[in-house]
Each structure stands twice: as structure tokens, then as C-alpha cells.
Design a protein around this motif. Structure first.
Motif, PDB file in Angstrom:
ATOM      1  N   GLU A 197       0.518  13.972  -9.859  1.00  0.00           N
ATOM      2  CA  GLU A 197       1.439  15.036 -10.255  1.00  0.00           C
ATOM      3  C   GLU A 197       1.444  15.196 -11.783  1.00  0.00           C
ATOM      4  O   GLU A 197       1.370  16.311 -12.310  1.00  0.00           O
ATOM      5  CB  GLU A 197       2.835  14.668  -9.745  1.00  0.00           C
ATOM      6  N   LEU A 198       1.494  14.076 -12.501  1.00  0.00           N
ATOM      7  CA  LEU A 198       1.488  14.127 -13.964  1.00  0.00           C
ATOM      8  C   LEU A 198       0.189  14.757 -14.453  1.00  0.00           C
ATOM      9  O   LEU A 198       0.177  15.554 -15.393  1.00  0.00           O
ATOM     10  CB  LEU A 198       1.650  12.723 -14.551  1.00  0.00           C
ATOM     11  N   TYR A 250      -8.595   9.117  -6.423  1.00  0.00           N
ATOM     12  CA  TYR A 250      -7.690  10.094  -7.033  1.00  0.00           C
ATOM     13  C   TYR A 250      -8.328  10.710  -8.283  1.00  0.00           C
ATOM     14  O   TYR A 250      -7.984  11.812  -8.675  1.00  0.00           O
ATOM     15  CB  TYR A 250      -6.370   9.419  -7.431  1.00  0.00           C
ATOM     16  N   GLY A 251      -9.202   9.964  -8.926  1.00  0.00           N
ATOM     17  CA  GLY A 251      -9.780  10.442 -10.174  1.00  0.00           C
ATOM     18  C   GLY A 251     -10.799  11.546  -9.953  1.00  0.00           C
ATOM     19  O   GLY A 251     -11.460  11.589  -8.919  1.00  0.00           O
ATOM     20  N   ILE A 288       3.019   5.635  -6.245  1.00  0.00           N
ATOM     21  CA  ILE A 288       2.710   5.613  -7.679  1.00  0.00           C
ATOM     22  C   ILE A 288       1.490   6.488  -7.969  1.00  0.00           C
ATOM     23  O   ILE A 288       1.470   7.275  -8.922  1.00  0.00           O
ATOM     24  CB  ILE A 288       2.452   4.154  -8.153  1.00  0.00           C
ATOM     25  N   MET A 289       0.460   6.387  -7.120  1.00  0.00           N
ATOM     26  CA  MET A 289      -0.738   7.203  -7.330  1.00  0.00           C
ATOM     27  C   MET A 289      -0.424   8.693  -7.214  1.00  0.00           C
ATOM     28  O   MET A 289      -0.935   9.496  -7.985  1.00  0.00           O
ATOM     29  CB  MET A 289      -1.848   6.808  -6.343  1.00  0.00           C
ATOM     30  N   ASP A 290       0.423   9.059  -6.251  1.00  0.00           N
ATOM     31  CA  ASP A 290       0.806  10.464  -6.113  1.00  0.00           C
ATOM     32  C   ASP A 290       1.536  10.960  -7.367  1.00  0.00           C
ATOM     33  O   ASP A 290       1.367  12.102  -7.787  1.00  0.00           O
ATOM     34  CB  ASP A 290       1.675  10.662  -4.862  1.00  0.00           C
ATOM     35  N   SER A 299       0.819  -1.215   0.000  1.00  0.00           N
ATOM     36  CA  SER A 299       0.000   0.000   0.000  1.00  0.00           C
ATOM     37  C   SER A 299       0.855   1.268   0.000  1.00  0.00           C
ATOM     38  O   SER A 299       0.483   2.272  -0.620  1.00  0.00           O
ATOM     39  CB  SER A 299      -0.974  -0.004   1.180  1.00  0.00           C
ATOM     40  N   LYS A 300       2.005   1.230   0.632  1.00  0.00           N
ATOM     41  CA  LYS A 300       2.850   2.421   0.671  1.00  0.00           C
ATOM     42  C   LYS A 300       3.391   2.743  -0.738  1.00  0.00           C
ATOM     43  O   LYS A 300       3.318   3.874  -1.211  1.00  0.00           O
ATOM     44  CB  LYS A 300       4.010   2.196   1.647  1.00  0.00           C
TER      45      LYS A 300
END
Ligand SMILES: Nc1ncnc2c1ncn2[C@@H]1O[C@H](COP(=O)(O)OP(=O)(O)O)[C@@H](O)[C@H]1O
Ligand SMILES: [Mg+2]
Length: 222
Positions: free
Chosen positions: A186-187, A206-207, A180-182, A174-175
């Protein structure tokens, strides 16, 4: 940016045909960050690979900036992918006998770019995902999370306007998944449009839009 129109996909299952995508239509705007959730077998991966031009629909269309991506030749479709799409697959598909940097450079090979320029781009992408200093490691010398980041670096190295990712955090703790999600966030903040599949509710959040896929159909839940 993308218009999916009446998309149908059938596969043959022995004697009978199964409808995996059942006349799906939606649009995605530039700058959208879309999460696709849904049960296993609901058609998520099939949808993503068709949008990315990796397989053809049985019927229906995918328009990218007004252009039907399947209307032209296979070569045109390949060029479309090289220019506009970055893929992240769940099985990261890193080449084991190439270094991290060499893996990341692969999408640049067909482009008309000098070696210096390629190396600069490759190092930029690896730095972006936090792998500066690990350019010369082979995949088996990297952790699972780092391999995921190499796969992401490879997807962004040609600076594609659209990133398609199929459960990019599926195999990660999960960490690492959050890191990766962060990065995706950012992208997205920098202007890239993202369409990704996840089964983690916290990642779906996140979406700015969430598509819930059920048995070949989409219900936009947010
Ligand atoms: N190439 C294929 N040939 C036959 N059936 C397929 C093929 N690809 C996917 N399917 C079937 O289509 C359905 C949806 O698959 P998929 O898009 O991978 O779902 P998801 O990604 O939501 O788990 C499944 O029943 C799967 O078995
Ligand atoms: Mg899938």
C-alpha cells in the motif's frame, strides 16, 4: 533515486580480511519495490545499512538523487537519514518504557515540529498500520505482530521517500507477515520506494524487482 557504484565492504576476521560486498553496482528508481533474497551471511544486511548511511563502505559510492551520501560530514549524513529514510529492523528496537505512540514519535524529535503536529503525525502513522486505539500500550502489552506494526509506523512517521527494511516479517507468523507485506504494498502504491530483505519466497514476490544476493554479489533475478 539511488545509484550504488562499485560498493565494497571488508571486515577483519582475525588476521585476514573478508570481502562481504564485492564491487556491487545497481540503480533503484523512484517507486521501485525491491526484494533482496539470499543465504544467511551473503551480505544483505551490510548492503542495506550502507545504503541507509548507517555504516561506511570500504570503497565505492552510494548516490541518492545524484548526491554522494558519504561525501559530506557525519552531521549531513544524519540529516540525510532523518529526511529521506525510514528503517525497519528485524529486532524491532522498540523502547520498552515508551508507549507505542512515544516510540513512533522518536524520529520526529530532531525535526523542527510542534508537539501538536508531532502527535498528529504519530496518530496518523499508528492508524495507518491498524493500531488506532492502542497508542498508549507499552511494547510488552502488544503482540509480536503489533510490535512489528509499531516499528513500521515509526519508519513511516516522517513520510520518508525511501523505506529500508531488514527481514521485517522474519519473526512473525504467516498471517501477520502477510498483513505487514500488504501494508508495504500500500505504501509503495502511494509512492514510497521500498528496499527490503526477506527469506520468504512469497514475500519476495511482492517486489517488482528481486535481487538475489550470493556471497557478496547481486544477481537481479527479475
Ligand atoms: N561488523 C562486522 N564485523 C565483522 N564481520 C561482520 C560484521 N558485520 C557483518 N559481518 C560479516 O559479514 C558477512 C555478511 O553479514 P550480513 O550482511 O549480516 O549478511 P546477511 O544479512 O546476508 O545474513 C557475515 O559473514 C558476517 O559475519
Ligand atoms: Mg541479515
Amino acid at each position: 533515486m539511488i545509484e550504488v557504484k562499485d560498493l565494497c565492504k571488508q571486515f577483519k576476521d582475525g588476521e585476514k580480511m573478508i570481502d562481504v560486498l564485492k564491487k556491487i553496482s545497481f540503480t533503484i528508481n523512484e517507486g521501485d519495490f525491491v526484494s533482496i533474497v539470499g543465504a544467511s551471511g551473503s551480505g544483505k544486511s551490510t548492503l542495506l545499512t550502507i545504503i541507509g548511511g548507517l555504516q561506511e563502505p570500504t570503497s565505492g559510492h552510494v548516490y541518492f538523487k545524484g548526491q554522494d551520501i558519504f561525501a559530506d560530514s557525519k552531521e549531513d549524513l544524519a540529516i540525510f537519514r532523518q529526511k529521506h529514510i525510514g528503517f525497519v529492523f528485524q529486532q524491532m528496537h522498540l523502547i520498552p518504557y515508551l508507549t507505542a505512540l512515544e516510540n513512533v514519535l522518536l524520529p520526529l524529535v530532531p525535526l523542527n515540529m510542534s508537539i501538536e503536529e508531532q502527535l498528529e503525525r504519530g496518530r496518523w502513522a499508528l492508524e495507518k498500520v491498524g493500531l488506532k486505539g492502542k497508542e498508549n500500550r507499552y511494547p510488552d502489552q502488544l503482540s509480536g505482530g503489533e510490535q512489528g506494526r509499531v516499528a513500521l509506523a515509526r519508519a513511516i512517521v516522517n513520510k520518508p521517500p525511501l523505506i529500508l527494511a531488514d527481514e521485517p516479517t522474519g519473526n512473525l507468523d504467516s498471517k501477520t507477515g502477510k498483513t505487514i507485506m500488504d501494508l508495504f504494498k500500500e505504501l509503495n502504491n502511494e509512492g514510497q520506494t521500498i528496499l527490503f530483505i526477506t527469506h520468504h519466497p512469497e514475500h519476495a514476490n511482492y517486489g517488482n524487482r528481486v535481487f538475489d544476493m550470493q556471497d557478496g554479489l547481486i544477481v537481479e533475478s527479475r
